[in-house]
Design a protein around this motif. Sequence first.
Motif, mmCIF file in Angstrom:
data_model
loop_
_atom_site.group_PDB
_atom_site.id
_atom_site.type_symbol
_atom_site.label_atom_id
_atom_site.label_comp_id
_atom_site.label_asym_id
_atom_site.label_seq_id
_atom_site.Cartn_x
_atom_site.Cartn_y
_atom_site.Cartn_z
ATOM 1 N N GLY A 1 0.658 -1.206 0.120
ATOM 2 C CA GLY A 1 0.067 -0.157 -0.131
ATOM 3 C C GLY A 1 0.621 1.166 -0.007
ATOM 4 N N PHE A 2 2.068 1.122 -0.438
ATOM 5 C CA PHE A 2 2.904 2.436 -0.466
ATOM 6 C C PHE A 2 2.361 3.220 -1.625
ATOM 7 N N GLU A 3 2.852 4.593 -1.670
ATOM 8 C CA GLU A 3 2.747 5.478 -2.732
ATOM 9 C C GLU A 3 3.998 5.699 -3.402
ATOM 10 N N VAL A 4 3.880 5.764 -4.781
ATOM 11 C CA VAL A 4 4.881 6.159 -5.562
ATOM 12 C C VAL A 4 5.213 7.832 -5.320
ATOM 13 N N ARG A 5 6.404 8.231 -4.995
ATOM 14 C CA ARG A 5 6.888 9.476 -4.706
ATOM 15 C C ARG A 5 7.576 10.033 -5.815
ATOM 16 N N ARG A 6 8.565 9.115 -6.428
ATOM 17 C CA ARG A 6 9.148 9.701 -7.446
ATOM 18 C C ARG A 6 9.530 8.380 -8.411
ATOM 19 N N ASP A 7 9.348 8.501 -9.736
ATOM 20 C CA ASP A 7 9.709 7.533 -10.979
ATOM 21 C C ASP A 7 10.087 8.115 -12.301
ATOM 22 N N MET A 8 11.501 8.112 -12.299
ATOM 23 C CA MET A 8 12.052 8.949 -13.391
ATOM 24 C C MET A 8 13.049 8.178 -14.059
ATOM 25 N N PRO A 9 13.336 8.554 -15.295
ATOM 26 C CA PRO A 9 14.567 7.655 -15.909
ATOM 27 C C PRO A 9 15.931 8.230 -15.114
ATOM 28 N N PHE A 10 16.699 7.196 -15.095
ATOM 29 C CA PHE A 10 18.108 7.379 -14.241
ATOM 30 C C PHE A 10 19.189 6.386 -14.725
ATOM 31 N N GLY A 11 20.171 6.942 -15.647
ATOM 32 C CA GLY A 11 21.039 6.269 -16.134
ATOM 33 C C GLY A 11 20.387 4.791 -16.996
ATOM 34 N N PRO A 12 20.875 3.788 -17.022
ATOM 35 C CA PRO A 12 20.310 2.858 -17.671
ATOM 36 C C PRO A 12 18.739 2.353 -17.246
ATOM 37 N N GLY A 13 18.319 2.644 -16.142
ATOM 38 C CA GLY A 13 17.193 2.394 -15.378
ATOM 39 C C GLY A 13 16.345 3.481 -15.074
ATOM 40 N N ARG A 14 15.697 3.306 -13.729
ATOM 41 C CA ARG A 14 15.038 4.510 -13.243
ATOM 42 C C ARG A 14 15.180 4.559 -11.991
ATOM 43 N N TRP A 15 14.993 6.006 -11.391
ATOM 44 C CA TRP A 15 15.082 5.982 -10.024
ATOM 45 C C TRP A 15 13.495 6.180 -9.309
ATOM 46 N N ILE A 16 13.375 5.176 -8.464
ATOM 47 C CA ILE A 16 12.321 5.116 -7.874
ATOM 48 C C ILE A 16 12.021 5.095 -6.371
ATOM 49 N N GLU A 17 11.072 6.106 -5.892
ATOM 50 C CA GLU A 17 10.999 6.187 -4.553
ATOM 51 C C GLU A 17 9.616 5.897 -4.296
ATOM 52 N N VAL A 18 9.431 5.078 -3.228
ATOM 53 C CA VAL A 18 7.943 4.519 -2.437
ATOM 54 C C VAL A 18 8.015 5.128 -1.094
ATOM 55 N N ALA A 19 6.791 5.142 -0.427
ATOM 56 C CA ALA A 19 6.635 5.216 1.056
ATOM 57 C C ALA A 19 5.290 5.089 1.329
ATOM 58 N N PRO A 20 5.248 4.527 2.634
ATOM 59 C CA PRO A 20 3.892 4.655 3.135
ATOM 60 C C PRO A 20 2.929 6.064 2.879
ATOM 61 N N PRO A 21 2.018 6.030 2.571
ATOM 62 C CA PRO A 21 1.192 7.286 2.834
ATOM 63 C C PRO A 21 1.762 8.285 4.095
ATOM 64 N N GLY A 22 2.103 9.521 3.724
ATOM 65 C CA GLY A 22 2.245 10.545 4.830
ATOM 66 C C GLY A 22 3.526 10.369 5.488
ATOM 67 N N ALA A 23 4.505 9.389 5.212
ATOM 68 C CA ALA A 23 5.760 9.201 5.643
ATOM 69 C C ALA A 23 6.724 10.135 5.047
#
Length: 121
Positions: A32-54
């Motif tokens: 049930g985490f939310e996606v905070r950041r999902d963007m291209p980064f090098g050959p992959g992606r930079w993805i950050e997730v967190a519990p809501p409100g964290a």
Amino acid sequence: MNGTNRITQVATVAIRVTDQQKALDFYVEQLGFEVRRDMPFGPGRWIEVAPPGAATTLALVTEGVPAGIRLTTGDADADHADLRAGGVDTDAEVLRMGPGVPPMFGLRDPDGNQLILVQDS
């Protein structure tokens, strides 16, 4: 530095994953985490997730991107200079990866644990 620094928070803990999409699906759909950041980064992606409100996020990183704790600072250059002058084991220079990526550098504690200090955007 005698207690004067610009570090503001533990922002992100980067954890190594083998498949970013599979990990993203797990954290979002199963935990049930939310996606905070999902963007291209090098050959992959930079993805950050967190519990809501964290305030602190998890970065889902692949091989080639350091895992570990990211702290934020208001001024990476000043903290880099101050920490080096105070005898802290830091990277030789502040890393600048280009547009959209904030300045950052690594440092090691007395046990060799790496922390990454990232300038607030």
